[in-house]
Design a protein around this motif. Structure first.
Motif, short mmCIF file in Angstrom:
data_model
loop_
_atom_site.label_atom_id
_atom_site.label_comp_id
_atom_site.label_asym_id
_atom_site.label_seq_id
_atom_site.Cartn_x
_atom_site.Cartn_y
_atom_site.Cartn_z
N SER A 78 44.30 39.31 64.76
CA SER A 78 44.11 37.99 64.17
C SER A 78 42.68 37.51 64.37
O SER A 78 42.03 37.02 63.44
CB SER A 78 45.09 36.98 64.78
N GLY A 127 44.00 33.67 61.98
CA GLY A 127 44.21 34.47 60.78
C GLY A 127 45.59 35.09 60.71
O GLY A 127 46.15 35.49 61.73
N ARG A 138 47.56 38.25 59.20
CA ARG A 138 47.06 39.57 58.81
C ARG A 138 48.08 40.49 58.15
O ARG A 138 47.76 41.66 57.92
CB ARG A 138 46.51 40.28 60.05
N TYR A 161 42.13 33.90 56.00
CA TYR A 161 40.68 33.68 56.09
C TYR A 161 40.36 32.42 56.89
O TYR A 161 41.10 31.44 56.87
CB TYR A 161 40.08 33.57 54.68
N ARG A 162 39.24 32.47 57.59
CA ARG A 162 38.68 31.28 58.25
C ARG A 162 37.26 31.07 57.71
O ARG A 162 36.58 32.02 57.29
CB ARG A 162 38.68 31.44 59.76
N GLY A 210 37.82 37.32 57.18
CA GLY A 210 39.26 37.50 57.04
C GLY A 210 39.64 38.79 56.35
O GLY A 210 38.85 39.72 56.18
N TYR A 226 43.60 41.10 55.32
CA TYR A 226 44.98 41.33 55.76
C TYR A 226 45.36 42.77 55.46
O TYR A 226 44.69 43.48 54.70
CB TYR A 226 45.95 40.37 55.06
N ALA A 258 46.84 28.99 61.15
CA ALA A 258 46.55 29.70 59.90
C ALA A 258 47.68 29.52 58.89
O ALA A 258 47.43 29.22 57.71
CB ALA A 258 46.33 31.19 60.18
N THR A 287 42.53 26.89 59.34
CA THR A 287 42.57 28.13 60.10
C THR A 287 41.49 28.06 61.17
O THR A 287 40.32 27.80 60.87
CB THR A 287 42.33 29.35 59.19
#
Length: 762
Positions: free
Chosen positions: A165, A198, A200, A215-216, A237, A239, A271, A288
């Motif tokens: 994360s 995050g 993921r 995403y951050r 970010g 995933y 998140a 996030t």
């Protein structure tokens, strides 16, 4: 990956083996087997060698071994179901001969290698041992030294956790690490997939988890304790698709590794709430998280939409991961929002719950029941015990051993993972050049010293300790190289903790085997740490109060040379033989030499000698937790603690005051008093409300000589106050703890830490 491993073995072992009677040093296996006996001669692998698969043995387990042999021998071995009896590697399954699960028996003679596994996993692990035993002579003859091994694991659960994360890693890197886990018989990969920073894992039912929660906006630069905060300004970010996850599960399964996914709840939900704000208590907006810590915004326990969401998420997770366990987190869930949330309060009332802690238990039990309906079980961190453990829950004890002990006594399965022994985000060295880490100090020797079964448990309760796990939290590991540096070779120690009995473990022997593995890790392109043999120290007091510094290294062949004038040690410098006396202020430096060459990084320690150095100290209140060195020596040893606060120099007091009295031994003039106060609000370390120094001639009548209420530095506040010359023998220092952390601050409502080090008098 397998070909690379095999090439490593060829290059490394070619110079290590001589034929004839094998020596035990050649039988260098990690983890250490239950029983290993040196045999005569060796088995030669050549083109006529046949691998005999007896009924029940899966060819898949053999594929990896075949690839190893082929990569350095240049040919594949013939596989046959017929037993020829000569120049044969025979594989079979016999649960009577190898009685324990995952266990095996391996016998090597010049004519035959016999490997018998209790089950498929046993055959696989026997082959991993066989791979480690393969040697190649200088004339490229491939052989295995004669030996007899009986082996099986101590624990059924041997794990590594990976947080993706905070920082995520490509599938290729995860596969690489899974290969290494398999080689060292680690059988569980705990994949921490969601957290505040995050989300993921792809969940098709909720696409915003991919487009928003994954995403951050930016990421913290430096340590979270540092102020003012700085950020990199870069969106971060990504995933793992469900296909990615299935590929990891498949890849791990082929190596007899179970992948346990973690979907964090009810806390660490920032998140997810950013994408679906209706699942929070106040409706947001949420963000996030872009820095590290614990956040008040959590899943709303009074909202049925929360449970509908999580159940649908878990449906998709279950379809990807066939593991018996699903990890649901459960840790570090603040109750702030629940206390003021009408829905949560209504849930407490409707369910006749006592408080928000029982609401957490309700939350966990509801999720547990849902997973049970899908034939799955929950596993969670310590905090799932809040309000009472739900039926069938397995506890991961991370805050210490207390949670695991309590759960085992309640007949719940436990995996021991206490942070001060197995958290690989801790510094592995006190050298100031170590890359940034979360904190703490966990050298290779310390993780190896850990005993997963607490001595306080009865033999019956001890049966519920199912295993041990190392955790890799990645806040400060943004690259593959940094992660590997933190993971290896410490993970090899974890592998031995999980597999090898306590009685069969020896640190010096383990370190010998680690050194044998170094070229293997290097050729595997693993960026492992090589600093585990570097010089460390311990400071003791002599009868005349002069600090004595004991230097040590685990390197068996190195000499320590040192200087006291701050110069770099050379081969001509003094050889360390007995503890070094520190009679005056100086910089002690030391280096290791092997064969006249300097190895490892240099050691350095600064000493400031003053009137209180080495003098006895009495504490009114005992120090707490990890900040309790166990005595008062470090308060007057001439050494100041660092801003990493992991060197056993700081004394910490959780919610209580600090009060100490130094006895100078005789009445003498005092012109300066001082100490160090550590202030990091984002580590819950608070400055005192007031700091006061007192002087006394008789230890009864004290007069204040200096008072301070402001501590402006975020970090180490060095208090050095010159006072009018005063005759005194006793110096009292009192620091008033902040008490409860104020609202709006990190950890609000909890106890503040007060950290003090080195009482200085001149």
């Amino acid at each position: 990956m397998i070909k690379l491993v095999s090439k490593v073995l060829f290059v490394f072992l070619s110079s290590q083996y001589c034929f004839g009677q094998a020596s035990k040093s050649l039988l260098s296996v990690i983890p250490q087997p239950v029983s290993i006996t040196v045999g005569s001669g060796s088995f030669t692998i050549n083109r006529s060698t046949v691998i005999n698969l007896q009924p029940g043995v899966n060819r898949q387990s053999l594929v990896f071994f075949q690839r190893y042999v082929e990569s350095y021998a240049g040919y594949s071995l013939t596989v046959s179901n017929a037993f020829s009896g000569k120049n044969v590697i025979s594989l079979r399954i016999d649960s009577n001969l190898a009685a324990q699960k995952e266990g095996y028996r391996l016998t090597v003679t010049p004519q035959l290698i016999e490997l018998t596994g209790h089950d498929e996993a046993g055959v696989f692990y026997g082959l991993q041992t066989l791979i480690q035993l393969i040697h190649v002579s200088t004339n490229k003859m491939v052989s295995v030294p004669g030996c007899s091994i009986t082996d099986y694991p101590r624990f059924s659960y041997r794990g590594m956790h990976l947080d993706v994360s905070r920082n995520m890693f490509p599938v290729s890197a995860i596969k690489k690490w899974i290969d290494v886990l398999a080689l060292y018989k680690i059988n569980t990969f705990h994949w921490h997939l969601t957290d505040d920073q995050g989300w993921r894992i792809e969940i098709k039912r909720f696409p915003k988890l991919q487009t928003i929660s994954a995403y951050r906006d930016e990421t913290l630069i430096g340590h979270k304790k540092e102020l003012p905060r700085q950020f990199d300004g870069k969106r971060y970010g990504g995933y793992y698709t469900q296909e990615d996850a299935r590929e990891i599960v498949r890849y791990a399964k082929e190596r007899h590794i179970t992948v346990i996914p973690e979907i964090e709840m009810p806390g660490h939900a920032s998140a997810a709430l950013t994408a679906y704000p209706n699942l929070g208590c106040n409706g947001g907006p949420y963000q996030t998280a872009k820095f590290w810590g614990i956040f008040d915004d959590v899943f709303c326990a009074g909202n049925d939409d929360t449970f509908n969401f999580l159940e649908q998420v878990l449906d998709e997770v279950i379809a990807i991961f066939p593991s018996e366990y699903i990890h649901i987190g459960g840790d570090e869930c603040p109750k702030t929002r629940w206390k003021s949330c009408p829905k949560c309060q209504k849930r407490i009332s409707d369910q006749h719950l006592k408080d928000e802690h029982e609401l957490q238990s309700y939350f966990i039990q509801r999720i547990s029941n849902y997973l049970l309906s899908k034939n799955r079980k929950i596993i969670g961190w310590d905090e799932i015990r809040e309000g009472g453990l739900t039926t069938g829950a397995t506890v991961m004890s991370w805050t210490g051993e207390e949670g695991g002990i309590a759960a085992a006594r309640l007949k719940h399965d436990v995996v021991m993972t206490p942070e001060k022994y197995v958290y690989l985000d801790y510094y592995q060295s006190l050298n100031p050049n170590e890359p940034l880490a979360a904190g703490g100090y966990l050298p290779l020797s310390k993780i190896y010293s850990y005993e997963p079964v607490p001595a306080v448990l009865s033999s019956e309760d001890a049966k519920y300790i199912k295993g041990v796990q190392a955790n890799v939290w990645t806040e400060y590991m943004s690259t593959i190289e940094h992660a590997e540096y933190m993971i290896f070779p410490r993970l090899l120690a974890l592998a031995e903790l999980g597999w090898t009995s306590k009685a069969n473990r020896s640190l010096p022997d383990f370190l010998k085997r680690v050194r044998v593995n170094e070229p293997l890790l290097k050729k595997l392109a693993v960026n492992y740490s090589t600093n585990y043999d570097e010089i460390t120290d311990s400071i003791i007091q002599s009868p005349n109060n002069i600090p004595l510094v004991k230097l040590q290294s685990t390197s068996p062949n190195a000499e320590i040379h040192y200087t006291l004038d701050g110069s770099e040690p050379a081969i001509e410098s003094a050889i360390y033989q007995i503890p070094v006396k520190i009679a005056e202020s100086c910089i002690l430096k030391a280096s290791l030499f092997e064969g006249g060459l300097k190895v490892q990084r240099a050691y350095q320690r600064q000493f400031v000698i003053h009137k209180a150095t080495g003098k006895p100290v009495k504490l009114k209140y005992e120090a707490s937790g990890n900040f309790n060195p166990g005595n008062t020596l470090a308060l007057t040893n001439g050494v100041s603690g660092t801003n990493r606060y992991n060197d056993s120099q700081w004394y910490g007091f959780s919610g209580s005051d600090f009060e100490a009295v130094v006895d100078l031994g005789t009445i003498q003039p005092v012109t300066l008093v001082g100490t160090n106060i550590l202030k990091y609000h984002w580590q819950k370390m608070w400055e005192p409300s007031e700091l006061v120094f007192y002087l006394s001639q008789d230890g009864k009548d004290y007069k204040p000589v200096y008072r301070q209420k402001e501590f402006p530095v975020n970090g180490i506040n060095k208090i050095r106050s010159t006072i009018p010359a005063t005759e005194a023998r006793f110096v009292k220092v009192r620091a008033v703890n902040k008490g409860i952390i104020p609202e709006g601050e990190y950890g609000a409502g909890g106890k503040a830490w007060l950290l003090v080090d080195e009482l200085i008098v001149n």
